[in-house]
Design an enzyme around this catalytic site. Structure first.
Site, PDB file in Angstrom:
ATOM      1  N   SER A 111      17.360 -18.388 -13.801  1.00 36.93           N
ATOM      2  CA  SER A 111      16.797 -17.151 -14.347  1.00 36.93           C
ATOM      3  C   SER A 111      16.904 -17.117 -15.867  1.00 36.93           C
ATOM      4  O   SER A 111      17.917 -17.545 -16.444  1.00 36.93           O
ATOM      5  CB  SER A 111      17.519 -15.934 -13.774  1.00 36.93           C
ATOM      6  OG  SER A 111      17.412 -15.878 -12.374  1.00 36.93           O
ATOM      7  N   ASP A 166      19.065  -0.906  -7.041  1.00 37.21           N
ATOM      8  CA  ASP A 166      17.649  -0.843  -6.699  1.00 37.21           C
ATOM      9  C   ASP A 166      17.006   0.071  -7.732  1.00 37.21           C
ATOM     10  O   ASP A 166      17.278   1.271  -7.762  1.00 37.21           O
ATOM     11  CB  ASP A 166      17.486  -0.276  -5.288  1.00 37.21           C
ATOM     12  CG  ASP A 166      16.026  -0.156  -4.863  1.00 37.21           C
ATOM     13  OD1 ASP A 166      15.140  -0.328  -5.718  1.00 37.21           O
ATOM     14  OD2 ASP A 166      15.779   0.145  -3.684  1.00 37.21           O
ATOM     15  N   TYR A 223      -1.921 -13.973 -12.980  1.00 42.45           N
ATOM     16  CA  TYR A 223      -0.883 -12.993 -13.339  1.00 42.45           C
ATOM     17  C   TYR A 223      -1.290 -11.582 -12.927  1.00 42.45           C
ATOM     18  O   TYR A 223      -0.455 -10.748 -12.616  1.00 42.45           O
ATOM     19  CB  TYR A 223      -0.593 -13.075 -14.838  1.00 42.45           C
ATOM     20  CG  TYR A 223       0.807 -12.639 -15.196  1.00 42.45           C
ATOM     21  CD1 TYR A 223       1.912 -13.295 -14.671  1.00 42.45           C
ATOM     22  CD2 TYR A 223       1.024 -11.572 -16.068  1.00 42.45           C
ATOM     23  CE1 TYR A 223       3.194 -12.902 -15.007  1.00 42.45           C
ATOM     24  CE2 TYR A 223       2.306 -11.185 -16.407  1.00 42.45           C
ATOM     25  CZ  TYR A 223       3.387 -11.846 -15.873  1.00 42.45           C
ATOM     26  OH  TYR A 223       4.660 -11.451 -16.196  1.00 42.45           O
ATOM     27  N   LYS A 255       3.249  -5.497 -17.307  1.00 45.96           N
ATOM     28  CA  LYS A 255       3.896  -5.918 -18.547  1.00 45.96           C
ATOM     29  C   LYS A 255       3.274  -5.229 -19.761  1.00 45.96           C
ATOM     30  O   LYS A 255       3.969  -4.934 -20.744  1.00 45.96           O
ATOM     31  CB  LYS A 255       3.804  -7.442 -18.701  1.00 45.96           C
ATOM     32  CG  LYS A 255       4.675  -8.218 -17.736  1.00 45.96           C
ATOM     33  CD  LYS A 255       6.150  -7.930 -17.930  1.00 45.96           C
ATOM     34  CE  LYS A 255       7.011  -8.856 -17.087  1.00 45.96           C
ATOM     35  NZ  LYS A 255       8.460  -8.565 -17.233  1.00 45.96           N
ATOM     36  N   ILE A 310       8.411 -20.546 -17.947  1.00 42.74           N
ATOM     37  CA  ILE A 310       9.670 -21.248 -17.721  1.00 42.74           C
ATOM     38  C   ILE A 310       9.851 -21.431 -16.226  1.00 42.74           C
ATOM     39  O   ILE A 310       9.508 -20.549 -15.437  1.00 42.74           O
ATOM     40  CB  ILE A 310      10.854 -20.458 -18.328  1.00 42.74           C
ATOM     41  CG1 ILE A 310      10.722 -20.415 -19.863  1.00 42.74           C
ATOM     42  CG2 ILE A 310      12.191 -21.084 -17.936  1.00 42.74           C
ATOM     43  CD1 ILE A 310      11.765 -19.554 -20.543  1.00 42.74           C
ATOM     44  N   THR A 331      11.316 -20.771 -13.390  1.00 42.76           N
ATOM     45  CA  THR A 331      12.232 -19.868 -12.691  1.00 42.76           C
ATOM     46  C   THR A 331      11.722 -19.653 -11.275  1.00 42.76           C
ATOM     47  O   THR A 331      10.574 -19.971 -10.955  1.00 42.76           O
ATOM     48  CB  THR A 331      12.322 -18.507 -13.404  1.00 42.76           C
ATOM     49  OG1 THR A 331      11.033 -17.868 -13.340  1.00 42.76           O
ATOM     50  CG2 THR A 331      12.735 -18.671 -14.863  1.00 42.76           C
TER      51      THR A 331
END
Length: 261
Positions: free
Chosen positions: A19, A62, A153, A160, A189, A191
């Site tokens: 992460s 949460d 995406y 975002k 990256i 992840t």
């Protein structure tokens, strides 16, 4: 003395050792920070990672549960007396919603993604506010899909975008209290979350050739910029979005060789 010596804060979004948030946590630990972690489902794994950076604060959170968010920040604030930084690395979209494209996004999926990925930043700031002090810093993680169309995406790009705009309004509102809010937009990256994107492997392969620095970025690269924002080095910087993507975001077109000439 480390750049974060004496500073205490919460890092969210650690899922495993790959992460981005974990890369941030490791660097923050090296720089002297006291770190608390939150998780949703990965308790044993997160506790193991937390132990490796001498953290004894690991709590379930949460982000869609307002009382749970409040409880986490109250407990951390009362335990340590202050919150100097918050790292917001939380995002989610149902895989089917992403695959179906924006036009086929359901209302339920849209609201869920915006709630988890963007509203949670507001919730964090609201409930941490009693414990934030002059010089505290909130940093959220974003991606280029917030302001450009990035294949696959889709709904996450909308979320975002909302996150980045939210951070600017929060920066304005909290600025009088000398609390900073900034965003770091990371390049692709490897992840766990990224591998859920349909064209991620292809994206990583092409980015290095197409970016000015001719390389992909790592968790450590992103962590260094987040460190700047969390430290006193950025005491007059707020409401900004900084890209850590080897310069990819400035490019418009490419030749087949990756050269402009």
């Amino acid at each position: 003395m480390g750049l974060l010596e004496g500073k205490k804060g919460i890092i969210t979004g650690v899922i495993n050792h790959r992460s981005i948030a974990w890369g941030i946590a490791k660097l923050f630990h090296e720089e002297g920070a006291t770190i608390g972690f939150t998780y949703r489902r990965e308790k044993k794994w997160i506790e193991k990672l937390a132990n490796s950076v001498n953290s004894d604060f690991v709590r379930m959170c949460d982000v869609q549960n307002e009382e749970q968010v409040k409880s986490v920040f109250d407990e951390f604030g009362e335990k340590y007396g202050q919150i100097d930084f918050i790292i917001h690395a939380v995002a989610y979209a149902n895989g089917e919603e992403l695959a179906n494209g924006v036009i086929n996004t359901s209302r339920k999926g849209f609201l869920e993604t915006l709630d988890i990925s963007a509203y949670s930043l507001i919730s964090f700031c609201k409930h941490a506010r009693p414990y934030l002090r002059e010089g505290s810093s909130i940093v959220a993680l974003s991606y280029l899909g917030a302001n450009r169309v990035c294949a696959g995406y889709n709904l996450l790009g909308i979320a975002k975008s909302a996150l980045e705009t939210t951070s600017k309004y929060l920066a304005s509102e909290l600025g009088e209290e000398q609390i900073r809010v900034n965003v770091v937009s990371a390049g692709p990256i490897r992840t766990l979350a990224a591998f859920g994107l349909p064209n991620f492997r292809e994206m990583v392969e092409k980015r290095a050739m197409q970016s000015p620095l001719k390389k992909n970025v790592t968790q450590e690269d992103v962590a260094k910029t987040v460190l700047y924002y969390a430290s006193n080095l950025s005491e007059c910087t707020t409401g900004q979005v900084s890209y850590v993507d080897a310069g990819y975001n400035i490019m418009g077109t490419w030749s087949e060789t990756g050269s402009l000439s």
